[in-house]
Design a protein around this motif. Structure first.
Motif, mmCIF file in Angstrom:
data_model
loop_
_atom_site.group_PDB
_atom_site.id
_atom_site.type_symbol
_atom_site.label_atom_id
_atom_site.label_comp_id
_atom_site.label_asym_id
_atom_site.label_seq_id
_atom_site.Cartn_x
_atom_site.Cartn_y
_atom_site.Cartn_z
ATOM 1 N N ARG A 122 29.731 41.582 42.770
ATOM 2 C CA ARG A 122 30.204 40.961 41.529
ATOM 3 C C ARG A 122 31.195 39.831 41.845
ATOM 4 N NH1 ARG A 122 30.740 45.251 39.084
ATOM 5 N NH2 ARG A 122 32.814 45.813 39.808
ATOM 6 N N PHE A 123 32.118 40.075 42.784
ATOM 7 C CA PHE A 123 33.081 39.064 43.199
ATOM 8 C C PHE A 123 32.350 37.824 43.730
ATOM 9 C CE2 PHE A 123 35.533 37.103 46.651
ATOM 10 C CZ PHE A 123 36.680 36.727 45.972
ATOM 11 N N ALA A 124 31.323 38.052 44.529
ATOM 12 C CA ALA A 124 30.559 36.934 45.079
ATOM 13 C C ALA A 124 29.917 36.113 43.960
ATOM 14 C CB ALA A 124 29.495 37.455 46.047
ATOM 15 N N TYR A 125 29.230 36.776 43.039
ATOM 16 C CA TYR A 125 28.594 36.069 41.928
ATOM 17 C C TYR A 125 29.621 35.308 41.088
ATOM 18 C CZ TYR A 125 23.909 38.028 42.532
ATOM 19 O OH TYR A 125 22.668 38.341 43.009
ATOM 20 N N GLU A 126 30.756 35.927 40.812
ATOM 21 C CA GLU A 126 31.802 35.286 40.010
ATOM 22 C C GLU A 126 32.359 34.045 40.696
ATOM 23 O OE1 GLU A 126 34.537 38.501 39.376
ATOM 24 O OE2 GLU A 126 33.326 39.380 37.777
ATOM 25 N N ASN A 127 32.218 33.966 42.004
ATOM 26 C CA ASN A 127 32.721 32.824 42.759
ATOM 27 C C ASN A 127 31.611 31.881 43.207
ATOM 28 O OD1 ASN A 127 35.790 33.043 43.196
ATOM 29 N ND2 ASN A 127 35.026 35.141 43.333
ATOM 30 N N GLY A 128 30.471 31.969 42.547
ATOM 31 C CA GLY A 128 29.391 31.021 42.780
ATOM 32 C C GLY A 128 28.493 31.320 43.960
ATOM 33 N N ILE A 129 28.652 32.477 44.576
ATOM 34 C CA ILE A 129 27.800 32.834 45.708
ATOM 35 C C ILE A 129 26.588 33.583 45.145
ATOM 36 C CG2 ILE A 129 27.611 34.193 47.834
ATOM 37 C CD1 ILE A 129 30.697 33.808 48.094
ATOM 38 N N ASN A 130 25.408 33.008 45.338
ATOM 39 C CA ASN A 130 24.211 33.672 44.821
ATOM 40 C C ASN A 130 23.152 33.883 45.888
ATOM 41 O OD1 ASN A 130 23.260 31.095 45.128
ATOM 42 N ND2 ASN A 130 23.193 30.644 42.956
ATOM 43 N N GLY A 131 23.535 33.689 47.113
ATOM 44 C CA GLY A 131 22.639 33.931 48.234
ATOM 45 C C GLY A 131 23.447 34.147 49.500
ATOM 46 N N VAL A 132 22.816 34.718 50.484
ATOM 47 C CA VAL A 132 23.491 35.016 51.744
ATOM 48 C C VAL A 132 22.615 34.583 52.915
ATOM 49 C CG1 VAL A 132 24.960 36.878 50.923
ATOM 50 C CG2 VAL A 132 22.633 37.414 51.586
ATOM 51 N N PRO A 133 23.220 34.331 54.063
ATOM 52 C CA PRO A 133 24.636 34.493 54.366
ATOM 53 C C PRO A 133 25.467 33.374 53.747
ATOM 54 C CG PRO A 133 23.557 33.509 56.250
ATOM 55 C CD PRO A 133 22.481 33.825 55.239
ATOM 56 N N CYS A 134 26.715 33.699 53.480
ATOM 57 C CA CYS A 134 27.680 32.708 53.009
ATOM 58 C C CYS A 134 28.982 32.958 53.763
ATOM 59 C CB CYS A 134 27.891 32.820 51.500
ATOM 60 S SG CYS A 134 28.951 31.506 50.863
#
Length: 172
Positions: free
Chosen positions: A128-140
Motif C-alpha cells: 500500500r505504501f508503495a502504491y501511495e508513493n507512485g510505485i506500481n511495478g518492481v524492482p524499484c
C-alpha cells in the motif's frame, strides 16, 4: 550514509535481474556506509494463499513457459536462487524455513512467524505504501528516500545516484 530501499517481489524475474545488476554496480562503484532495506511488493495480490502450480502460473501470466540488512539480503538472494534456478516451491512453509535457516535465521522463530498472520498485514502495508508513493511495478530502487530507479536497469544507471549524499531536498 546512503540508504537504498528496494521494493521487490521474490517471484518476479526482473527483480532477480535487478538485484544482480545493482550488485554489479556496487562492485564497480562501492559505497561506504550503505544501508539496504528490502521492501515487500506483491505483483499478484490475488494469488491464492495456498499458491498454484508454477508452470500454470507462468503460462497464465506470460502466455507460455518462462524464458530464459545482511541477513535480509542473504534471504532474498537465497529465495531468488531457490525459486528461479532450483525450482523450489517458496509457497511451502517447510521450504521457506529451510531457506531462512540457510540464510542464518533461526528455523523455529521463522516457522512461528510464517504460521502466524502477523506478516500479512506488514506485506500489505508495504505494498500500500508503495502504491501511495507512485510505485506500481518492481524492482524499484529508492535512493536516500528521494530518487527512484525503476526496473532492472543496467549497472551504469545507478552510478549518478551513488554520488548523491541525500542533502538535496528536490525529489525525482
Amino acid at each position: 550514509m546512503t540508504q537504498i530501499d528496494i521494493f521487490s517481489d521474490v517471484i518476479c524475474p526482473w527483480c532477480f535481474i535487478g538485484k544482480r545488476r545493482l550488485e554489479r554496480a556496487l562492485k564497480a562503484r562501492p559505497i561506504q556506509n550503505l544501508s539496504i532495506q528490502w521492501r515487500a511488493f506483491q505483483l499478484n495480490p490475488e494469488m491464492p494463499k495456498e499458491g498454484m502450480d508454477r508452470q500454470a502460473y507462468l503460462e497464465n501470466k506470460f502466455g507460455g513457459p518462462a524464458m530464459g540488512t545482511a541477513t535480509s539480503d542473504a534471504l532474498v538472494e537465497r529465495m531468488f536462487t531457490a525459486y528461479f534456478t532450483e525450482g523450489v516451491d517458496i509457497g511451502e512453509i517447510d521450504s521457506l524455513v529451510d531457506l531462512a535457516e540457510q540464510s542464518g535465521m533461526k528455523p523455529d522463530d521463522t516457522r512461528e512467524w510464517l504460521e502466524s498472520t502477523g506478516g500479512n498485514s506488514e506485506v500489505m502495508a508495504e505494498t500500500r505504501f508503495a502504491y501511495e508513493n507512485g510505485i506500481n511495478g518492481v524492482p524499484c530502487f529508492i535512493f536516500n528516500r528521494q530518487y527512484a530507479v525503476s526496473g532492472a536497469q543496467e549497472p551504469e544507471a545507478f552510478f549518478s545516484l551513488f554520488d548523491l549524499d541525500g542533502s538535496d531536498d528536490n525529489t525525482v
